[in-house]
Structure formats: structure tokens, C-alpha cells
Design a protein around this motif. Structure first.
Motif, PDB file in Angstrom:
ATOM      1  N   ALA A  84      35.325 -77.229-124.826  1.00 36.41           N
ATOM      2  CA  ALA A  84      35.321 -76.692-126.191  1.00 36.41           C
ATOM      3  C   ALA A  84      35.498 -77.817-127.214  1.00 36.41           C
ATOM      4  CB  ALA A  84      36.411 -75.646-126.356  1.00 36.41           C
ATOM      5  N   THR A  85      36.381 -78.761-126.921  1.00 33.35           N
ATOM      6  CA  THR A  85      36.588 -79.885-127.823  1.00 33.35           C
ATOM      7  C   THR A  85      35.341 -80.758-127.876  1.00 33.35           C
ATOM      8  OG1 THR A  85      38.965 -79.884-127.426  1.00 33.35           O
ATOM      9  CG2 THR A  85      38.010 -81.927-128.269  1.00 33.35           C
ATOM     10  N   LEU A  86      34.728 -81.001-126.730  1.00 29.40           N
ATOM     11  CA  LEU A  86      33.502 -81.791-126.704  1.00 29.40           C
ATOM     12  C   LEU A  86      32.441 -81.134-127.578  1.00 29.40           C
ATOM     13  CD1 LEU A  86      31.860 -83.574-123.762  1.00 29.40           C
ATOM     14  CD2 LEU A  86      30.485 -82.073-125.178  1.00 29.40           C
ATOM     15  N   TYR A  87      32.245 -79.822-127.390  1.00 26.04           N
ATOM     16  CA  TYR A  87      31.216 -79.118-128.162  1.00 26.04           C
ATOM     17  C   TYR A  87      31.583 -78.969-129.640  1.00 26.04           C
ATOM     18  CZ  TYR A  87      28.321 -78.094-124.126  1.00 26.04           C
ATOM     19  OH  TYR A  87      27.494 -78.209-123.049  1.00 26.04           O
ATOM     20  N   LYS A  88      32.841 -79.125-129.958  1.00 33.23           N
ATOM     21  CA  LYS A  88      33.237 -79.114-131.371  1.00 33.23           C
ATOM     22  C   LYS A  88      32.704 -80.362-132.082  1.00 33.23           C
ATOM     23  CE  LYS A  88      37.311 -79.020-134.331  1.00 33.23           C
ATOM     24  NZ  LYS A  88      38.780 -79.030-134.379  1.00 33.23           N
ATOM     25  N   HIS A  89      32.602 -81.453-131.321  1.00 30.21           N
ATOM     26  CA  HIS A  89      32.185 -82.728-131.902  1.00 30.21           C
ATOM     27  C   HIS A  89      30.715 -83.063-131.667  1.00 30.21           C
ATOM     28  CE1 HIS A  89      36.253 -83.892-133.061  1.00 30.21           C
ATOM     29  NE2 HIS A  89      36.650 -83.367-131.921  1.00 30.21           N
ATOM     30  N   TYR A  90      30.155 -82.584-130.561  1.00 30.20           N
ATOM     31  CA  TYR A  90      28.772 -82.905-130.195  1.00 30.20           C
ATOM     32  C   TYR A  90      28.063 -81.644-129.701  1.00 30.20           C
ATOM     33  CZ  TYR A  90      30.535 -87.657-130.393  1.00 30.20           C
ATOM     34  OH  TYR A  90      31.110 -88.815-130.818  1.00 30.20           O
ATOM     35  N   ASP A  91      26.750 -81.583-129.930  1.00 31.49           N
ATOM     36  CA  ASP A  91      25.971 -80.417-129.516  1.00 31.49           C
ATOM     37  C   ASP A  91      25.739 -80.356-128.013  1.00 31.49           C
ATOM     38  OD1 ASP A  91      25.745 -79.554-132.126  1.00 31.49           O
ATOM     39  OD2 ASP A  91      23.826 -80.550-132.453  1.00 31.49           O
ATOM     40  N   GLY A  92      25.846 -81.469-127.346  1.00 35.24           N
ATOM     41  CA  GLY A  92      25.606 -81.506-125.911  1.00 35.24           C
ATOM     42  C   GLY A  92      25.370 -82.921-125.439  1.00 35.24           C
ATOM     43  N   LYS A  93      24.831 -83.031-124.240  1.00 33.06           N
ATOM     44  CA  LYS A  93      24.638 -84.337-123.616  1.00 33.06           C
ATOM     45  C   LYS A  93      23.679 -85.214-124.422  1.00 33.06           C
ATOM     46  CE  LYS A  93      22.441 -84.769-119.543  1.00 33.06           C
ATOM     47  NZ  LYS A  93      22.221 -84.873-118.071  1.00 33.06           N
ATOM     48  N   ALA A  94      22.595 -84.644-124.912  1.00 32.97           N
ATOM     49  CA  ALA A  94      21.622 -85.442-125.662  1.00 32.97           C
ATOM     50  C   ALA A  94      22.247 -86.012-126.937  1.00 32.97           C
ATOM     51  CB  ALA A  94      20.393 -84.604-126.002  1.00 32.97           C
ATOM     52  N   SER A  95      22.991 -85.203-127.658  1.00 38.20           N
ATOM     53  CA  SER A  95      23.600 -85.716-128.895  1.00 38.20           C
ATOM     54  C   SER A  95      24.679 -86.750-128.590  1.00 38.20           C
ATOM     55  CB  SER A  95      24.148 -84.580-129.756  1.00 38.20           C
ATOM     56  OG  SER A  95      25.241 -83.961-129.142  1.00 38.20           O
ATOM     57  N   LEU A  96      25.360 -86.608-127.470  1.00 39.88           N
ATOM     58  CA  LEU A  96      26.331 -87.626-127.059  1.00 39.88           C
ATOM     59  C   LEU A  96      25.623 -88.937-126.727  1.00 39.88           C
ATOM     60  CD1 LEU A  96      29.017 -85.928-124.819  1.00 39.88           C
ATOM     61  CD2 LEU A  96      29.433 -87.672-126.527  1.00 39.88           C
ATOM     62  N   PHE A  97      24.509 -88.844-126.013  1.00 37.16           N
ATOM     63  CA  PHE A  97      23.760 -90.049-125.665  1.00 37.16           C
ATOM     64  C   PHE A  97      23.252 -90.748-126.926  1.00 37.16           C
ATOM     65  CE2 PHE A  97      19.975 -92.392-124.212  1.00 37.16           C
ATOM     66  CZ  PHE A  97      20.568 -93.190-123.246  1.00 37.16           C
ATOM     67  N   ILE A  98      22.742 -89.978-127.857  1.00 34.30           N
ATOM     68  CA  ILE A  98      22.281 -90.546-129.126  1.00 34.30           C
ATOM     69  C   ILE A  98      23.431 -91.238-129.845  1.00 34.30           C
ATOM     70  CG2 ILE A  98      21.439 -89.953-131.443  1.00 34.30           C
ATOM     71  CD1 ILE A  98      19.715 -87.776-130.007  1.00 34.30           C
ATOM     72  N   ALA A  99      24.605 -90.613-129.858  1.00 42.17           N
ATOM     73  CA  ALA A  99      25.774 -91.210-130.513  1.00 42.17           C
ATOM     74  C   ALA A  99      26.182 -92.512-129.823  1.00 42.17           C
ATOM     75  CB  ALA A  99      26.935 -90.222-130.526  1.00 42.17           C
ATOM     76  N   VAL A 100      26.101 -92.546-128.493  1.00 43.73           N
ATOM     77  CA  VAL A 100      26.416 -93.767-127.749  1.00 43.73           C
ATOM     78  C   VAL A 100      25.446 -94.879-128.142  1.00 43.73           C
ATOM     79  CG1 VAL A 100      26.389 -94.810-125.439  1.00 43.73           C
ATOM     80  CG2 VAL A 100      27.550 -92.632-125.800  1.00 43.73           C
ATOM     81  N   ILE A 101      24.161 -94.565-128.189  1.00 44.38           N
ATOM     82  CA  ILE A 101      23.142 -95.563-128.543  1.00 44.38           C
ATOM     83  C   ILE A 101      23.324 -96.026-129.990  1.00 44.38           C
ATOM     84  CG2 ILE A 101      20.660 -95.955-128.857  1.00 44.38           C
ATOM     85  CD1 ILE A 101      21.638 -95.879-125.917  1.00 44.38           C
ATOM     86  N   GLU A 102      23.602 -95.092-130.910  1.00 46.26           N
ATOM     87  CA  GLU A 102      23.832 -95.467-132.310  1.00 46.26           C
ATOM     88  C   GLU A 102      25.044 -96.377-132.440  1.00 46.26           C
ATOM     89  OE1 GLU A 102      21.886 -91.616-134.612  1.00 46.26           O
ATOM     90  OE2 GLU A 102      24.047 -91.642-134.248  1.00 46.26           O
ATOM     91  N   ASN A 103      26.098 -96.077-131.698  1.00 41.83           N
ATOM     92  CA  ASN A 103      27.305 -96.891-131.727  1.00 41.83           C
ATOM     93  C   ASN A 103      27.017 -98.294-131.199  1.00 41.83           C
ATOM     94  OD1 ASN A 103      29.964 -97.783-130.128  1.00 41.83           O
ATOM     95  ND2 ASN A 103      30.533 -96.597-131.931  1.00 41.83           N
ATOM     96  N   LEU A 104      26.299 -98.360-130.095  1.00 37.24           N
ATOM     97  CA  LEU A 104      25.930 -99.656-129.521  1.00 37.24           C
ATOM     98  C   LEU A 104      25.024-100.423-130.476  1.00 37.24           C
ATOM     99  CD1 LEU A 104      25.986-101.574-127.074  1.00 37.24           C
ATOM    100  CD2 LEU A 104      24.050-100.299-126.164  1.00 37.24           C
ATOM    101  N   SER A 105      24.068 -99.752-131.084  1.00 40.17           N
ATOM    102  CA  SER A 105      23.154-100.387-132.035  1.00 40.17           C
ATOM    103  C   SER A 105      23.899-100.954-133.231  1.00 40.17           C
ATOM    104  CB  SER A 105      22.103 -99.390-132.512  1.00 40.17           C
ATOM    105  OG  SER A 105      21.307 -98.952-131.446  1.00 40.17           O
TER     106      SER A 105
END
Length: 109
Positions: A48-69
Motif C-alpha cells: 500500500a505504501t509503495l502504491y501510494k508513491h508509485y503506480d507500479g513496477k514501470a513507474s518505479l523503473f522510470i524513477a530509478v532511471i531518472e534518478n540515475l540520469s
């Protein structure tokens, strides 16, 4: 610190913890084998906490890539090119960019 600031700080910390957990999971297992449940567990939080912050696995992956970028851009921006001829500056940028792309975490993601 007021209640609003406290809540914002806690939310920012949870997002950061989730990003770290997701990055580690993607690096270790690859995108296809990672589940949002495993990321939540690794982060020590609920789905529930994860989904409060991110829509799912794809949005988490995008956030990881944006952070790395953002980190890569910061590293590139930090080098001092003043006083260099354009060709030398481009060569230095190219070499740094190449080293950054060869980092294990960057190449794996």
C-alpha cells in the motif's frame, strides 16, 4: 519542525528507500523477474505504501532511471572545461561520458 514538514520528510525518506530497494532489485534480478511485492519487502514497507508513491513496477523503473540520469548529468556538469579549446573540452566530456556508461550500475540498468 511542524507536522506538515515532518510528514513531507517522512514521505521523501520512504520514496528514497523505495528507489534504493527498486534499483538493487532491478540490478540483481532484472526487470522481468522483479515484483512490486519484492521491492516493498526489500524496502521494509507495505505494498500500500509503495502504491501510494508509485503506480507500479514501470513507474518505479522510470524513477530509478531518472534518478540515475540526474546523477550522471550532475557529474558531467561538475567538470571544469574553462580554458580548454573546444576540441579538448569535447574530448574530455566524451571520455567522462564513456566512463559513466561503463559503470556496472549504469550498464546493467
Amino acid at each position: 519542525m511542524g507536522l506538515k514538514e515532518y510528514r513531507e520528510r517522512v514521505q521523501a525518506e520512504k520514496r528514497a528507500t523505495l528507489l534504493i530497494a527498486a534499483r538493487e532489485a532491478f540490478l540483481e534480478q532484472g526487470y522481468g523477474r522483479v515484483t512490486v511485492a519484492s521491492i516493498a519487502k526489500r524496502a521494509g514497507t507495505s505494498l500500500a505504501t509503495l502504491y501510494k508513491h508509485y503506480d507500479g513496477k514501470a513507474s518505479l523503473f522510470i524513477a530509478v532511471i531518472e534518478n540515475l540520469s540526474a546523477g550522471l548529468v550532475a557529474e558531467l556538469s561538475a567538470i571544469d572545461l574553462s580554458g580548454l579549446a573546444p576540441a579538448a573540452a569535447l574530448l574530455q566530456l566524451g571520455r567522462l561520458y564513456g566512463r559513466l556508461l561503463q559503470r556496472p550500475d549504469v550498464a546493467a540498468l
